[in-house]
Design a protein around this motif. Structure first.
Motif, mmCIF file in Angstrom:
data_model
loop_
_atom_site.group_PDB
_atom_site.id
_atom_site.type_symbol
_atom_site.label_atom_id
_atom_site.label_comp_id
_atom_site.label_asym_id
_atom_site.label_seq_id
_atom_site.Cartn_x
_atom_site.Cartn_y
_atom_site.Cartn_z
ATOM 1 N N GLY A 33 0.773 -1.227 0.000
ATOM 2 C CA GLY A 33 0.000 0.000 0.000
ATOM 3 C C GLY A 33 0.804 1.276 0.000
ATOM 4 N N LYS A 34 2.118 1.197 -0.064
ATOM 5 C CA LYS A 34 2.934 2.411 -0.025
ATOM 6 C C LYS A 34 2.744 3.250 -1.296
ATOM 7 N N THR A 35 2.881 2.612 -2.438
ATOM 8 C CA THR A 35 2.655 3.316 -3.700
ATOM 9 C C THR A 35 1.189 3.701 -3.826
ATOM 10 N N THR A 36 0.298 2.805 -3.442
ATOM 11 C CA THR A 36 -1.135 3.084 -3.525
ATOM 12 C C THR A 36 -1.494 4.317 -2.702
ATOM 13 N N ALA A 37 -0.930 4.446 -1.510
ATOM 14 C CA ALA A 37 -1.187 5.622 -0.675
ATOM 15 C C ALA A 37 -0.653 6.884 -1.347
ATOM 16 N N ALA A 38 0.514 6.789 -1.946
ATOM 17 C CA ALA A 38 1.095 7.954 -2.624
ATOM 18 C C ALA A 38 0.253 8.347 -3.841
ATOM 19 N N ILE A 39 -0.226 7.364 -4.592
ATOM 20 C CA ILE A 39 -1.077 7.651 -5.750
ATOM 21 C C ILE A 39 -2.393 8.278 -5.274
ATOM 22 N N GLY A 40 -2.942 7.767 -4.176
ATOM 23 C CA GLY A 40 -4.156 8.360 -3.611
ATOM 24 C C GLY A 40 -3.938 9.808 -3.221
ATOM 25 N N LEU A 41 -2.796 10.088 -2.634
ATOM 26 C CA LEU A 41 -2.438 11.462 -2.281
ATOM 27 C C LEU A 41 -2.325 12.326 -3.543
ATOM 28 N N ALA A 42 -1.737 11.762 -4.593
ATOM 29 C CA ALA A 42 -1.607 12.481 -5.861
ATOM 30 C C ALA A 42 -2.980 12.806 -6.452
ATOM 31 N N VAL A 43 -3.901 11.847 -6.392
ATOM 32 C CA VAL A 43 -5.249 12.060 -6.926
ATOM 33 C C VAL A 43 -5.948 13.157 -6.126
ATOM 34 N N ARG A 44 -5.816 13.119 -4.802
ATOM 35 C CA ARG A 44 -6.395 14.174 -3.959
ATOM 36 C C ARG A 44 -5.809 15.537 -4.334
ATOM 37 N N ALA A 45 -4.497 15.595 -4.458
ATOM 38 C CA ALA A 45 -3.827 16.857 -4.779
ATOM 39 C C ALA A 45 -4.242 17.351 -6.170
ATOM 40 N N TRP A 46 -4.353 16.427 -7.130
ATOM 41 C CA TRP A 46 -4.798 16.795 -8.474
ATOM 42 C C TRP A 46 -6.198 17.416 -8.402
ATOM 43 N N GLY A 47 -7.066 16.822 -7.594
ATOM 44 C CA GLY A 47 -8.413 17.344 -7.421
ATOM 45 C C GLY A 47 -8.425 18.745 -6.838
ATOM 46 N N ASP A 48 -7.385 19.103 -6.116
ATOM 47 C CA ASP A 48 -7.279 20.442 -5.529
ATOM 48 C C ASP A 48 -6.436 21.392 -6.392
ATOM 49 N N GLY A 49 -6.142 20.971 -7.623
ATOM 50 C CA GLY A 49 -5.463 21.868 -8.554
ATOM 51 C C GLY A 49 -3.943 21.796 -8.555
ATOM 52 N N PHE A 50 -3.364 20.855 -7.823
ATOM 53 C CA PHE A 50 -1.906 20.742 -7.776
ATOM 54 C C PHE A 50 -1.365 20.204 -9.108
ATOM 55 N N ARG A 51 -0.076 20.490 -9.324
ATOM 56 C CA ARG A 51 0.694 19.895 -10.420
ATOM 57 C C ARG A 51 1.581 18.825 -9.788
ATOM 58 N N ILE A 52 1.465 17.571 -10.270
ATOM 59 C CA ILE A 52 2.113 16.435 -9.616
ATOM 60 C C ILE A 52 2.984 15.658 -10.602
ATOM 61 N N LEU A 53 4.197 15.337 -10.167
ATOM 62 C CA LEU A 53 5.096 14.466 -10.920
ATOM 63 C C LEU A 53 5.385 13.234 -10.069
ATOM 64 N N ILE A 54 5.314 12.066 -10.701
ATOM 65 C CA ILE A 54 5.655 10.806 -10.031
ATOM 66 C C ILE A 54 6.804 10.182 -10.808
ATOM 67 N N VAL A 55 7.926 9.986 -10.141
ATOM 68 C CA VAL A 55 9.085 9.314 -10.727
ATOM 69 C C VAL A 55 9.192 7.956 -10.055
ATOM 70 N N GLN A 56 9.161 6.884 -10.855
ATOM 71 C CA GLN A 56 9.242 5.529 -10.312
ATOM 72 C C GLN A 56 10.654 4.982 -10.533
ATOM 73 N N PHE A 57 11.295 4.576 -9.439
ATOM 74 C CA PHE A 57 12.696 4.164 -9.477
ATOM 75 C C PHE A 57 12.912 2.696 -9.804
ATOM 76 N N ILE A 58 11.946 1.831 -9.566
ATOM 77 C CA ILE A 58 12.103 0.405 -9.838
ATOM 78 C C ILE A 58 11.200 -0.021 -10.990
ATOM 79 N N LYS A 59 9.949 0.390 -10.940
ATOM 80 C CA LYS A 59 8.991 -0.005 -11.980
ATOM 81 C C LYS A 59 9.440 0.551 -13.317
ATOM 82 N N GLY A 60 9.228 -0.297 -14.346
ATOM 83 C CA GLY A 60 9.624 0.117 -15.682
ATOM 84 C C GLY A 60 8.654 -0.363 -16.733
ATOM 85 N N SER A 61 8.866 -1.564 -17.245
ATOM 86 C CA SER A 61 8.137 -2.022 -18.423
ATOM 87 C C SER A 61 6.760 -2.630 -18.129
#
Length: 182
Positions: free
Chosen positions: A19-47
């Motif tokens: 749930g670590k990434t899921t919580a961060a994505i949830g936070l990103a969705v909340r922030a997006w809903g409030d007008g934030f500009r969000i960048l997510i850089v994934q260090f392990i996930k790739g293809s």
């Protein structure tokens, strides 16, 4: 007393539970809903094609205020020395890109997904990561995910959440489920 001053926070999602990434994505969705500009850089996930990529792509197409960049090569387990060198090179490139974006002023929130894993597996040097944390603009929210967050990272954080594993289907031989784990 309630403060009206905006302060960018350093948040860490760590622990052995899911749930670590899921919580961060949830936070990103909340922030997006409030007008934030969000960048997510994934260090392990790739293809791999994760469900969150589809969701975030749809949000990005709506107005371009959210972006996800999978920059890793995938799992490092059982990797040969040559493969680890390639993982290290990609993680270091991801950190350089993250640093540049953090300093750019383009984003209200930057999520460094699985950064803690990159540190744990020796793909990144602690000093290089701490340097990025030190250069965080005062108003930027910065979120780090992954198991085994380093003490120096935890010390600098404003909020640390530990996901604790109590029970997981994998322990019963159930494979990862689409829509749940990926």
């Amino acid at each position: 007393m309630e403060s009206t001053q905006k302060k960018g926070l350093l948040l860490v999602h760590t622990g052995d539970g899911k749930g670590k990434t899921t919580a961060a994505i949830g936070l990103a969705v909340r922030a997006w809903g409030d007008g934030f500009r969000i960048l997510i850089v994934q260090f392990i996930k790739g293809s791999w094609k994760y469900g969150e990529l589809k969701t975030l792509k749809a949000l990005a197409e709506a107005d371009g205020r959210i972006e996800i960049r999978p920059m890793g090569s995938g799992f490092t387990r059982n990797a040969s020395p040559e493969e680890m060198a390639a993982h290290r090179k990609k993680a270091q490139a991801a950190l350089q890109e993250a640093k540049s974006e953090i300093e750019s002023g383009r984003w209200d929130m930057v999520i460094l997904d699985e950064l803690n894993y990159a540190l744990k597996f020796g793909l990144l040097e602690e000093a290089a990561v701490l340097d990025v944390l030190e250069k965080k603009p005062a108003a930027l929210h910065l979120v780090l995910t992954g198991r085994d967050a380093l003490p120096a990272v935890i010390e600098r954080a404003d909020l640390v959440t530990e996901m604790k594993l109590i029970k997981h289907p994998f322990q019963q031989g159930i494979r990862a489920q689409k829509g749940i784990e990926f």
